[in-house]
Design a protein around this motif. Structure first.
Motif, PDB file in Angstrom:
ATOM      1  N   ALA A 161       0.815  -1.348   0.062  1.00  0.00           N
ATOM      2  CA  ALA A 161      -0.001  -0.232  -0.071  1.00  0.00           C
ATOM      3  C   ALA A 161       0.834   1.278   0.041  1.00  0.00           C
ATOM      4  N   VAL A 162       1.949   1.373   0.746  1.00  0.00           N
ATOM      5  CA  VAL A 162       2.735   2.247   0.902  1.00  0.00           C
ATOM      6  C   VAL A 162       3.358   2.574  -0.575  1.00  0.00           C
ATOM      7  N   LEU A 163       4.121   1.550  -1.086  1.00  0.00           N
ATOM      8  CA  LEU A 163       4.484   1.749  -2.602  1.00  0.00           C
ATOM      9  C   LEU A 163       3.611   2.314  -3.476  1.00  0.00           C
ATOM     10  N   ALA A 164       2.428   1.942  -3.474  1.00  0.00           N
ATOM     11  CA  ALA A 164       1.096   2.116  -4.165  1.00  0.00           C
ATOM     12  C   ALA A 164       0.851   3.674  -4.025  1.00  0.00           C
ATOM     13  N   ALA A 165       0.843   4.027  -3.031  1.00  0.00           N
ATOM     14  CA  ALA A 165       0.420   5.539  -2.525  1.00  0.00           C
ATOM     15  C   ALA A 165       1.596   6.544  -3.137  1.00  0.00           C
ATOM     16  N   GLN A 166       2.658   5.915  -3.117  1.00  0.00           N
ATOM     17  CA  GLN A 166       3.933   6.783  -3.736  1.00  0.00           C
ATOM     18  C   GLN A 166       3.898   6.799  -5.264  1.00  0.00           C
ATOM     19  N   GLY A 167       3.036   5.916  -5.909  1.00  0.00           N
ATOM     20  CA  GLY A 167       2.863   6.220  -7.313  1.00  0.00           C
ATOM     21  C   GLY A 167       3.454   5.080  -8.229  1.00  0.00           C
ATOM     22  N   LEU A 168       4.026   4.135  -7.462  1.00  0.00           N
ATOM     23  CA  LEU A 168       4.586   2.812  -8.207  1.00  0.00           C
ATOM     24  C   LEU A 168       3.556   1.977  -8.852  1.00  0.00           C
ATOM     25  N   THR A 169       3.766   1.514 -10.181  1.00  0.00           N
ATOM     26  CA  THR A 169       3.039   0.791 -10.847  1.00  0.00           C
ATOM     27  C   THR A 169       3.195  -0.728 -10.080  1.00  0.00           C
ATOM     28  N   VAL A 219       3.557 -10.093  -9.892  1.00  0.00           N
ATOM     29  CA  VAL A 219       2.523  -8.764 -10.082  1.00  0.00           C
ATOM     30  C   VAL A 219       1.124  -9.403  -9.540  1.00  0.00           C
ATOM     31  N   SER A 220       0.908 -10.724  -9.863  1.00  0.00           N
ATOM     32  CA  SER A 220      -0.400 -11.316  -9.381  1.00  0.00           C
ATOM     33  C   SER A 220      -0.298 -10.978  -7.859  1.00  0.00           C
ATOM     34  N   THR A 221       0.519 -11.325  -7.014  1.00  0.00           N
ATOM     35  CA  THR A 221       0.517 -11.061  -5.518  1.00  0.00           C
ATOM     36  C   THR A 221       0.239  -9.624  -5.129  1.00  0.00           C
ATOM     37  N   VAL A 222       1.078  -8.767  -5.999  1.00  0.00           N
ATOM     38  CA  VAL A 222       0.792  -7.467  -5.578  1.00  0.00           C
ATOM     39  C   VAL A 222      -0.739  -7.073  -5.951  1.00  0.00           C
ATOM     40  N   GLU A 223      -1.358  -7.477  -7.017  1.00  0.00           N
ATOM     41  CA  GLU A 223      -2.667  -7.330  -7.384  1.00  0.00           C
ATOM     42  C   GLU A 223      -3.471  -7.713  -6.143  1.00  0.00           C
ATOM     43  N   GLN A 224      -3.253  -9.115  -5.334  1.00  0.00           N
ATOM     44  CA  GLN A 224      -4.206  -9.583  -4.513  1.00  0.00           C
ATOM     45  C   GLN A 224      -4.098  -8.663  -3.275  1.00  0.00           C
ATOM     46  N   HIS A 225      -2.748  -8.258  -2.884  1.00  0.00           N
ATOM     47  CA  HIS A 225      -2.681  -7.574  -1.850  1.00  0.00           C
ATOM     48  C   HIS A 225      -3.434  -6.230  -1.850  1.00  0.00           C
ATOM     49  N   LEU A 226      -3.367  -5.560  -3.138  1.00  0.00           N
ATOM     50  CA  LEU A 226      -4.129  -4.360  -3.227  1.00  0.00           C
ATOM     51  C   LEU A 226      -5.542  -4.475  -3.068  1.00  0.00           C
ATOM     52  N   THR A 227      -6.337  -5.597  -3.622  1.00  0.00           N
ATOM     53  CA  THR A 227      -7.592  -5.956  -3.537  1.00  0.00           C
ATOM     54  C   THR A 227      -7.986  -6.049  -2.206  1.00  0.00           C
ATOM     55  N   ARG A 228      -7.307  -6.579  -1.413  1.00  0.00           N
ATOM     56  CA  ARG A 228      -7.681  -6.752   0.093  1.00  0.00           C
ATOM     57  C   ARG A 228      -7.337  -5.388   0.860  1.00  0.00           C
ATOM     58  N   LYS A 287     -10.262  -3.210  -0.038  1.00  0.00           N
ATOM     59  CA  LYS A 287     -11.653  -3.739   0.594  1.00  0.00           C
ATOM     60  C   LYS A 287     -11.646  -3.292   2.173  1.00  0.00           C
ATOM     61  N   LYS A 288     -10.412  -3.556   2.841  1.00  0.00           N
ATOM     62  CA  LYS A 288     -10.370  -3.051   4.224  1.00  0.00           C
ATOM     63  C   LYS A 288     -10.404  -1.725   4.598  1.00  0.00           C
ATOM     64  N   LEU A 289     -10.023  -0.992   3.762  1.00  0.00           N
ATOM     65  CA  LEU A 289      -9.987   0.421   3.822  1.00  0.00           C
ATOM     66  C   LEU A 289     -11.121   1.247   3.426  1.00  0.00           C
ATOM     67  N   ASP A 290     -11.986   0.356   2.448  1.00  0.00           N
ATOM     68  CA  ASP A 290     -13.474   0.712   1.847  1.00  0.00           C
ATOM     69  C   ASP A 290     -12.761   1.836   0.843  1.00  0.00           C
ATOM     70  N   ILE A 291     -12.210   1.545  -0.251  1.00  0.00           N
ATOM     71  CA  ILE A 291     -11.712   2.670  -1.208  1.00  0.00           C
ATOM     72  C   ILE A 291     -11.746   1.796  -2.135  1.00  0.00           C
ATOM     73  N   THR A 292     -11.581   2.483  -3.525  1.00  0.00           N
ATOM     74  CA  THR A 292     -11.623   1.869  -4.995  1.00  0.00           C
ATOM     75  C   THR A 292     -10.567   2.067  -5.728  1.00  0.00           C
ATOM     76  N   SER A 293      -9.565   2.792  -5.168  1.00  0.00           N
ATOM     77  CA  SER A 293      -8.278   3.052  -6.240  1.00  0.00           C
ATOM     78  C   SER A 293      -6.991   3.544  -5.381  1.00  0.00           C
ATOM     79  N   ARG A 294      -6.063   3.364  -5.773  1.00  0.00           N
ATOM     80  CA  ARG A 294      -4.909   3.845  -5.073  1.00  0.00           C
ATOM     81  C   ARG A 294      -4.577   5.267  -4.783  1.00  0.00           C
ATOM     82  N   GLN A 295      -5.457   6.001  -5.681  1.00  0.00           N
ATOM     83  CA  GLN A 295      -5.457   7.405  -5.453  1.00  0.00           C
ATOM     84  C   GLN A 295      -6.229   7.794  -4.030  1.00  0.00           C
ATOM     85  N   GLU A 296      -6.935   7.003  -3.384  1.00  0.00           N
ATOM     86  CA  GLU A 296      -7.610   6.988  -2.424  1.00  0.00           C
ATOM     87  C   GLU A 296      -6.819   6.629  -1.165  1.00  0.00           C
ATOM     88  N   LEU A 297      -5.705   5.934  -1.255  1.00  0.00           N
ATOM     89  CA  LEU A 297      -4.953   5.468  -0.243  1.00  0.00           C
ATOM     90  C   LEU A 297      -4.560   6.820   0.760  1.00  0.00           C
TER      91      LEU A 297
END
Length: 898
Positions: A844-852, A864-873, A876-886
């Motif tokens: 989440a921290v790296l995604a918030a910094q703008g990394l793909t 990459v699949s593991t990254v996608e799974q982590h971001l999906t969780r 869901k836990k933070l009740d947001i829909t995109s990395r811009q909302e982190l």
């Protein structure tokens, strides 16, 4: 209703009728342009003749008098000349006969021919009066009708001309119930030319739109005036219509010579057609008198020669040397390019338009030239030129706009990997500050050092680079490619290395202008005037003044160029310079001025995220809000959407620093340190020059101090101090350095810091240093010095609105020891990432910094699949829909040391 000025002509007709009654046939012509009241005058005279006892025959009566039965007096040309003459003679024997032929052009030729012949021969001494309405020169009937009229023994001509200015005003008064004002009367006569039909159309149009119509918006395109004008052109005949289309196309270039060349008619025909239009009041000095008439005539599909004539006009103007801008206007109206000279003309016209600050016309010319070009390198050059023009109107999104446009279109050559498109994309990426991506593309295309000339690695890309290497306004010169040496190799970080091979150096490290003496910079600025090329030189020079410690002089020059941009009406340049004024004001510590200039830029920048806007004015606003204690407002600003890969661009450095300072102030040193170190990693990887390098070591050292890690802070400050070119932030460096010093050493370091900041003019940073200095004096028991320093610090804090600093100063005055890690405002809330696992938090921290996702995968050595799974969780836990909302408050474990 008779028109103003026609009473005299009606009396003339009445006297001619009296003469005819005495037994002498006559022919009367009412000659005038279309819409000038011929039919109204004939109708008025017919009514008078009827009341006087005459038999009045109309064109549509087929020889039948008003009020009679058709079988009594029918005069049909089909009955033959003798029979028709007999019937007309019989009528004349009973009472005077008036034959009204309105618009003989619309009648069959035998109709008017036998009538004229009868009155000339058999009915010469009968009380028969022929009244014709005619256009000048016979209109569409040509000279045949006029020749027949010349044979008439008793011919009288009554000419109707357009109304005079006073007559036009009287007609308007009759139609509207009140006289027009002076300005309205002038506009009325200018638009109508005194044509009564057009005056009536204008009056009706005014009534439909109310009396709020202004002269500059009246008449309206597509309104009654436009339709009435079109009717007058049609009624003037085919020849006049052709001439009108030519005039509409030529506009200010319309003349008998140009019309003959464009329409390919002989001069006599041009003269005749022009006279017909002039008689209708449609023409003034060989030009249609109103733009609405021009556009209506030119665009009407009935005439069908628009495109052909526009191209002829363009070629005519080119041959006559009328200028590229004038010729290009017709090519733009035509909407296409058919020959090579037209493309060259459009590009010259764009340059001429920019000389007079007409960016809209210039862009239209370049767009048409780009659409017509089939050469990939030429198209790339035109896109870059359009991006430079766009700097005049929307400087924040120039390269970004065309970069996004490239993603939606394919190259005209159809190649899967077009060199020109690749280089263009690289150049636009560099303009957006995305150095690594741009450099990677350039190096992939660069000619190897040992490639022979004329070999496969030759062509426009390798032999003509001037258009690629030009600076772009708002982009630091250090970020762009420079002449030097190049290698096709890159280091492990993906940034190009350097060798001595001949070619070009794409490395952003070398500073082409270099840090120079203040006088030399000042002399350079004096020699420059704002322009599409010079603004890319002016902005770096202004930043150089800040680098050498003269932000005050930079502000004076910036204000000077802002005035130049405002005087010329180039809003984009004014916005760029105003944003730089915000940056200068922040360097001077003037928080109010910095906020004013930055707020204006953000408000005018629109809602679409832009690299320069987010990395400049927006970051400055966040910094000002942080300094003035408005933390919630700063957080809202940071919540705005960002462009793609923004945090991986040069423009993202200022944004990360601003966000880090906010996080540090509200008690989040872990997150602040993460941002500062991210800036440092990019700085080192990109090898930015001293003039644009952010002082991330100072920021990170302060964060380490908040975390209690003096060793890491010491290392960073030592590394910064060893850089002899980093003198512009030495005051801040001394302030943080003092926090590591012994109590008795702190006043000396802080005093030196205050002296340097006083010279540079950064009042806000100076206030912070004075507060630290007062605290140092208190620690040493030197209360008098502490009180004196606090009074000065409080005065500055009050003047520049630094509320948190003022609170700290007041606490020191009261003898308190405020903690600098206190959290102010409503930002004190539980860590939202508490629900996340350690792996999810890292992603989440790296995604918030703008990394793909792919970059996160490489950073954490996961798929990459593991990254996608982590971001999906995480979502869901933070009740947001995109990395811009982190959220900003995601807790992070201590990062590795720099």
């Amino acid at each position: 209703m008779l028109l103003s000025g026609q009473d005299e002509k009606l009396r003339h007709l009445e006297s001619l009728l009296d003469e005819c009654v005495r037994g002498r046939a006559m022919t009367v012509t009412l000659e005038g342009g279309a819409g000038c009241g011929k039919s109204d005058l004939m109708e008025g005279f017919a009514q008078y003749a009827t009341e006087s006892g005459a038999i009045v025959l109309g064109t549509h009566d087929a020889g039948r008098p008003r009020g009679s039965r058709a079988d009594d007096t029918a005069l049909s040309p089909s009955a033959g000349f003798q029979e028709s003459s007999d019937r007309l003679a019989a009528l004349a024997a009973r009472s005077p006969v008036v034959v009204c032929v309105d618009d003989p052009q619309g009648c069959e030729e035998p109709t008017w021919r036998w009538i004229l012949e009868a009155t000339r021969r058999r009915l010469r001494n009968s009380p028969v009066m022929l009244v014709f309405t005619l256009l000048p020169f016979g209109g569409s009937s040509g000279l045949d009708l006029h020749c027949d009229l010349l044979r008439q023994t008793n011919l009288h001509r009554i000419r109707l001309r357009p109304l005079e200015r006073a007559q036009t005003a009287r007609l308007w008064e009759e139609l509207n119930g009140g006289p027009p004002g002076a300005a309205q009367a002038e506009a009325l006569h200018t638009a109508s030319g005194g044509n009564p039909l057009l005056v009536r159309a204008l009056a009706e149009e005014m009534g439909m739109h109310g009396h709020i119509a202004r002269p500059d918006t009246w008449p309206c395109p597509g309104g009654l005036f436009a339709q009435a004008s079109l009717d007058c052109v049609r009624a003037s005949g085919p020849l006049a219509t052709s001439v009108a289309v030519g005039m509409a196309a030529l506009r200010e270039f319309s003349s008998p010579e140009s019309l003959a060349a464009v329409l390919r008619l002989d001069p006599a025909e041009i003269t005749r057609g022009g006279y017909l239009l002039q008689a209708a009041g449609l023409v003034a000095s060989w030009r249609l008198r109103h733009p609405v008439i021009e556009s209506t005539v030119l665009e009407h599909p009935e005439f069908g020669r628009r495109d052909e004539i526009l191209l002829r006009v363009a070629e005519f103007l080119r041959e006559r040397g009328a200028g590229a801008r004038a010729t290009a206007r017709y090519l733009l109206e035509f909407g296409g390019v058919t020959e090579s000279w037209q493309t060259a003309t459009l590009q010259r016209a764009a340059d001429e338009a920019l000389d007079i600050d007409d960016a809209q016309f210039a862009d239209a010319c370049l767009e048409l030239a780009h659409e017509a070009s089939t050469d990939c390198w030429e198209r790339a050059r035109l896109v870059l030129k359009r991006s430079v023009v766009m700097m005049r109107t929307d400087p924040w999104r120039a390269e970004q706009h065309y970069l996004e446009q490239m993603a939606r279109t394919e190259c005209v050559c159809g190649a899967e990997h077009c060199e020109a498109q690749t280089v263009l994309k690289a150049r636009l990426l560099l303009g957006c500050g995305r150095l690594e991506e741009g450099m990677a593309l350039l190096y992939a295309q660069a000619r190897p050092a040992d490639a022979p000339l004329g070999g496969p690695h030759s062509g426009p890309f390798y032999e003509d680079w001037h258009w690629l290497l030009c600076d772009t306004a708002g982009t630091a010169a250090a970020w762009m490619p420079a002449e030097g040496a190049v290698s096709g190799e890159t280091d492990g970080g993906g940034v190009a290395g350097r060798t001595c091979a001949p070619g070009f150096d794409f490395c952003p490290g070398p500073f082409r202008v270099g840090i120079r003496d203040v006088r030399e910079i000042d002399d350079q600025l004096r020699s420059l005037r704002l322009g599409d090329s010079t603004i890319a030189l002016i902005l770096p020079e202004l930043r150089n003044l800040m680098t050498v410690g003269r932000p005050d002089l930079a502000d004076e020059w910036c204000a000077h160029f802002v005035r130049q941009a405002a005087e010329r009406g180039v809003e984009g340049w004014r916005r760029l310079l105003s944003a730089l004024r915000a940056e200068i004001a922040l360097a001077l510590g003037s928080l109010t001025d910095a906020e004013t200039w930055a707020q204006e830029a953000v408000e005018l920048g629109g809602e679409v995220p832009a690299y320069r806007l987010c990395g400049g004015p927006l970051a400055i606003l966040v910094t000002v809000c942080t300094a003035t204690g408005r933390y919630e407002e700063a957080a809202r600003l940071l919540g705005r959407p960002l462009p793609e890969s923004f945090l991986r661009s040069v423009h993202g450095l200022a944004y990360l620093r601003a966000r880090g300072h906010l996080l540090l102030t509200v008690g989040r040193p872990h997150l602040a340190l993460s941002d500062f170190l991210a800036v440092g990693r990019r700085d080192e990887r990109w090898d930015l020059p001293s003039g644009v390098r952010p002082p991330w070591q100072i920021d990170a050292a302060e964060a380490w101090l908040r975390l209690g890690n003096h060793h890491e802070a010491e290392q960073l400050l030592t590394a910064y101090g060893a850089d002899t070119d980093r003198s512009s932030d030495s005051g801040s460096w001394l302030r943080v350095r003092a926090q590591l010093a012994e109590p008795h050493e702190r006043p000396g370091l802080l005093t030196r810091s205050a002296e340097q900041l006083q010279v540079s003019g950064n009042v806000w940073e100076l206030t912070r240093v004075l507060a630290d200095l007062a605290e140092a004096y208190q620690d040493l028991g030197q209360s008098a010095r502490a009180d004196l320093t606090l009074r000065k610090a409080r005065q500055l804090a009050d003047e520049y609105g630094a509320s948190p600093l003022r609170e700290r100063i007041v606490s020191l005055e009261l003898g308190g020891r405020p903690t600098r890690r206190s959290v102010h405002g409503a930002l004190r809330r539980p860590d939202p990432a508490a629900k996340l696992s350690e792996s999810e938090r890292r992603v989440a921290v790296l995604a918030a910094q703008g990394l793909t996702n792919r970059e996160i995968s490489a950073e954490l050595f996961i798929t990459v699949s593991t990254v996608e799974q982590h971001l999906t969780r995480v979502y869901k836990k933070l009740d947001i829909t995109s990395r811009q909302e982190l959220p900003l408050q995601i807790e992070l474990g201590l990062p590795e040391s720099a």
